[in-house]
Every structure is written in C-alpha cells, then in structure tokens.
Design a protein around this motif. Structure first.
Motif, PDB file in Angstrom:
ATOM      1  N   ARG A  29       0.800  -1.229   0.000  1.00 36.59           N
ATOM      2  CA  ARG A  29       0.000   0.000   0.000  1.00 36.59           C
ATOM      3  C   ARG A  29       0.827   1.270   0.000  1.00 36.59           C
ATOM      4  O   ARG A  29       0.343   2.324  -0.408  1.00 36.59           O
ATOM      5  CB  ARG A  29      -0.899   0.030   1.242  1.00 36.59           C
ATOM      6  N   CYS A  30       2.065   1.184   0.458  1.00 35.30           N
ATOM      7  CA  CYS A  30       2.801   2.402   0.799  1.00 35.30           C
ATOM      8  C   CYS A  30       3.997   2.715  -0.087  1.00 35.30           C
ATOM      9  O   CYS A  30       4.468   3.863  -0.068  1.00 35.30           O
ATOM     10  CB  CYS A  30       3.285   2.312   2.248  1.00 35.30           C
ATOM     11  N   ALA A  31       4.542   1.765  -0.826  1.00 31.05           N
ATOM     12  CA  ALA A  31       5.817   1.945  -1.536  1.00 31.05           C
ATOM     13  C   ALA A  31       5.594   2.154  -3.035  1.00 31.05           C
ATOM     14  O   ALA A  31       4.993   1.311  -3.702  1.00 31.05           O
ATOM     15  CB  ALA A  31       6.718   0.739  -1.316  1.00 31.05           C
ATOM     16  N   TYR A  32       6.140   3.284  -3.551  1.00 29.18           N
ATOM     17  CA  TYR A  32       5.967   3.640  -4.966  1.00 29.18           C
ATOM     18  C   TYR A  32       7.292   4.175  -5.504  1.00 29.18           C
ATOM     19  O   TYR A  32       7.941   5.003  -4.860  1.00 29.18           O
ATOM     20  CB  TYR A  32       4.862   4.699  -5.128  1.00 29.18           C
ATOM     21  N   SER A  42       3.567   6.646   0.702  1.00 28.33           N
ATOM     22  CA  SER A  42       2.279   7.195   1.138  1.00 28.33           C
ATOM     23  C   SER A  42       1.806   6.360   2.308  1.00 28.33           C
ATOM     24  O   SER A  42       1.614   5.149   2.174  1.00 28.33           O
ATOM     25  CB  SER A  42       1.265   7.145  -0.008  1.00 28.33           C
ATOM     26  N   GLN A  43       1.624   6.983   3.480  1.00 29.80           N
ATOM     27  CA  GLN A  43       1.364   6.203   4.688  1.00 29.80           C
ATOM     28  C   GLN A  43       0.490   6.978   5.665  1.00 29.80           C
ATOM     29  O   GLN A  43       0.120   8.114   5.419  1.00 29.80           O
ATOM     30  CB  GLN A  43       2.692   5.825   5.353  1.00 29.80           C
ATOM     31  N   ASN A  44       0.169   6.354   6.777  1.00 28.35           N
ATOM     32  CA  ASN A  44      -0.683   6.878   7.851  1.00 28.35           C
ATOM     33  C   ASN A  44      -2.120   7.076   7.372  1.00 28.35           C
ATOM     34  O   ASN A  44      -2.422   8.018   6.652  1.00 28.35           O
ATOM     35  CB  ASN A  44      -0.150   8.193   8.411  1.00 28.35           C
ATOM     36  N   VAL A  45      -3.004   6.151   7.774  1.00 27.47           N
ATOM     37  CA  VAL A  45      -4.363   6.103   7.233  1.00 27.47           C
ATOM     38  C   VAL A  45      -4.236   6.215   5.711  1.00 27.47           C
ATOM     39  O   VAL A  45      -4.712   7.159   5.081  1.00 27.47           O
ATOM     40  CB  VAL A  45      -5.266   7.210   7.823  1.00 27.47           C
ATOM     41  N   PRO A  48      -3.353   5.036  -1.140  1.00 28.34           N
ATOM     42  CA  PRO A  48      -2.369   4.645  -2.154  1.00 28.34           C
ATOM     43  C   PRO A  48      -2.360   5.544  -3.382  1.00 28.34           C
ATOM     44  O   PRO A  48      -1.319   5.668  -4.041  1.00 28.34           O
ATOM     45  CB  PRO A  48      -2.791   3.214  -2.513  1.00 28.34           C
ATOM     46  N   SER A  49      -3.483   6.183  -3.696  1.00 26.42           N
ATOM     47  CA  SER A  49      -3.519   7.029  -4.890  1.00 26.42           C
ATOM     48  C   SER A  49      -2.536   8.189  -4.790  1.00 26.42           C
ATOM     49  O   SER A  49      -2.072   8.716  -5.813  1.00 26.42           O
ATOM     50  CB  SER A  49      -4.932   7.553  -5.137  1.00 26.42           C
ATOM     51  N   LEU A  50      -2.181   8.602  -3.570  1.00 27.60           N
ATOM     52  CA  LEU A  50      -1.241   9.706  -3.425  1.00 27.60           C
ATOM     53  C   LEU A  50       0.147   9.331  -3.935  1.00 27.60           C
ATOM     54  O   LEU A  50       0.851  10.175  -4.492  1.00 27.60           O
ATOM     55  CB  LEU A  50      -1.172  10.150  -1.963  1.00 27.60           C
ATOM     56  N   GLU A  79      -4.933  15.979   6.239  1.00 30.23           N
ATOM     57  CA  GLU A  79      -4.553  16.115   7.642  1.00 30.23           C
ATOM     58  C   GLU A  79      -4.233  14.759   8.280  1.00 30.23           C
ATOM     59  O   GLU A  79      -3.571  14.683   9.312  1.00 30.23           O
ATOM     60  CB  GLU A  79      -5.660  16.820   8.437  1.00 30.23           C
ATOM     61  N   PHE A  80      -4.687  13.672   7.646  1.00 26.40           N
ATOM     62  CA  PHE A  80      -4.408  12.329   8.148  1.00 26.40           C
ATOM     63  C   PHE A  80      -3.158  11.701   7.520  1.00 26.40           C
ATOM     64  O   PHE A  80      -2.703  10.661   7.995  1.00 26.40           O
ATOM     65  CB  PHE A  80      -5.587  11.400   7.847  1.00 26.40           C
ATOM     66  N   ARG A  81      -2.650  12.265   6.455  1.00 25.50           N
ATOM     67  CA  ARG A  81      -1.670  11.561   5.621  1.00 25.50           C
ATOM     68  C   ARG A  81      -0.235  11.965   5.920  1.00 25.50           C
ATOM     69  O   ARG A  81       0.063  13.086   6.318  1.00 25.50           O
ATOM     70  CB  ARG A  81      -1.931  11.830   4.136  1.00 25.50           C
ATOM     71  N   GLN A  82       0.668  11.021   5.638  1.00 31.61           N
ATOM     72  CA  GLN A  82       2.095  11.305   5.482  1.00 31.61           C
ATOM     73  C   GLN A  82       2.503  10.870   4.087  1.00 31.61           C
ATOM     74  O   GLN A  82       2.187   9.763   3.649  1.00 31.61           O
ATOM     75  CB  GLN A  82       2.938  10.537   6.502  1.00 31.61           C
TER      76      GLN A  82
END
Length: 224
Positions: A29-32, A42-45, A48-50, A79-82
């Motif tokens: 979900r997080c590695a691009y 793209s992480q924290n809640v 994946p589109s980010l 506000e939820f994302r890293q």
C-alpha cells in the motif's frame, strides 16, 4: 503504525523505498517508485492514490516539493496523511498532516527522506537519515541499514509485523520488490535476509528480460 525511507543513489540514479509497520503487507500500500522519476511513500491512514499521483507529477516535471504542494492543495483528508518524496535531482519533500497517528516525525537530507507515525520516539526519522548518509554501497544495502537504524532508535511504539523494499533502475519494472507481509519475528531482519538472497541475482533477472540468450542458468530442472 509505519516508518519508511525514500532514497536516490547519487552514483547510479537508482531509486528505492523501504517501509515497515505493525499492520500486514505494508509495502503493498505504501511503496511507490518509477525509474528515472523518483520514489514516494504514502502512509498513515494510507491513501495509495497519493503515491501514484506524486510519481505522475514528478514525471511531468515537478520537483519533490512542488509535487507535495500539489497533493496538499488538491487532495482530501491530507490532515491524516504522510507522504514522502525524492525526485530525480535528489531533492526531497514530506507532508505530515497534523492528525497523523501517535508520535509522528520526519527528517530529510539530500537524496533521502524518512518519516513515521506511532513511533516510540520522535528521533527515529533523524536517526534513519543519519544512517543513510553514513552508509555506502548498493542502494538496497543502504536501505536495510536505514531500517535497522530505525529499530535501534526505537522504531514503532509496538512490534512491527511487515516490511518491504522496492528498487527501480533503468527499466520500466522494479528490479527488486521484496516483501515480508506478516511475521511473528522481526520483518526487517526477514527483509534483510531476502535481500541478501536476491542481491546476487538481481542483474541476471534484468538480463533475462532484456536478452534471454545472455542470461545464466540457475540449474533448475528444464533450465539449461
């Protein structure tokens, strides 16, 4: 729930992402990463589109800071994302929303950006950056060193259960995409073991794709 690193090798232009979390299959979900373009976590809640959008923006000519600013201005629930990014020039940028979970922190350097949430200590990302800057050799080795430094600095507040590493180079697919999707033991050490197994074969798998007649045999039945 997560700590990660995005990085560029200044010598080869290779990009990589490494990530670990208490949740399963975090790297899915997080590695691009995209060869010649950059790397994003793209992480924290997680949205994946980010990660995909950030790479598209980098491919269109945005630098890491501009890509992050576009995401921040045009995406919901930031506000939820890293989101961590490194571009083809080695510049880096991070967005950490104020509603990131638990103790969250970030740190950047040339060619490297690190961040995390639900951390045991706010010092973790800086220790990760320092480990990258002190390391040398293949990018995969350096990313493993960074992840080990994160654990040594406290890592996540609870035990991590999954880890992954993605590397891209001069071809359109990842030259390494290694994952420990769930482990009752240390997934970072599991990932390190996978990397040591895969590293000597990495170039040969690229050769097999480009020129099978030049690729070596591994001696398995039917492979002559």
């Amino acid at each position: 729930m997560t700590f990660s690193v995005v990085a560029r090798c200044a010598e080869t232009g290779m990009f990589g992402v490494a990530v670990s979390s208490s949740s399963p299959a975090v790297a899915a979900r997080c590695a691009y990463a995209r060869a010649g373009v950059g790397a994003v976590a793209s992480q924290n809640v997680t949205d994946p589109s980010l990660g995909i959008r950030a790479l598209d923006l980098l491919a269109l000519g945005a630098d890491a800071g501009q890509a992050i600013e576009v995401l921040r201005a045009s995406s919901r629930h930031m506000e939820f994302r890293q989101v961590l990014a490194v571009d083809a020039q080695g510049s880096t940028a991070i967005h950490s929303g104020p509603r990131a979970l638990g103790i969250w922190a970030e740190a950047r350097g040339v060619d490297v950006a690190c961040g995390g949430n639900l951390l045991a200590s706010p010092d973790v990302p800086q220790r990760m950056v320092e480990a990258f800057e002190a390391s040398s050799g293949p990018l995969g080795d350096r990313l493993i060193a960074v992840m080990r430094a994160a654990l040594a600095a406290g890592g996540e507040a609870g035990p991590v259960r999954s880890a992954g590493m993605k590397l891209v180079d001069k071809v359109s697919w990842p030259v390494a995409d290694l994952r420990v999707d769930w482990s009752e033991n240390c997934p970072v050490e599991g990932l390190a073991a996978l990397w040591q197994l895969y590293k000597p074969q990495l170039a040969d798998y690229v050769t097999r794709a480009i020129d099978p007649s030049a690729a070596p045999s591994y001696g398995v039945p039917g492979d002559e």
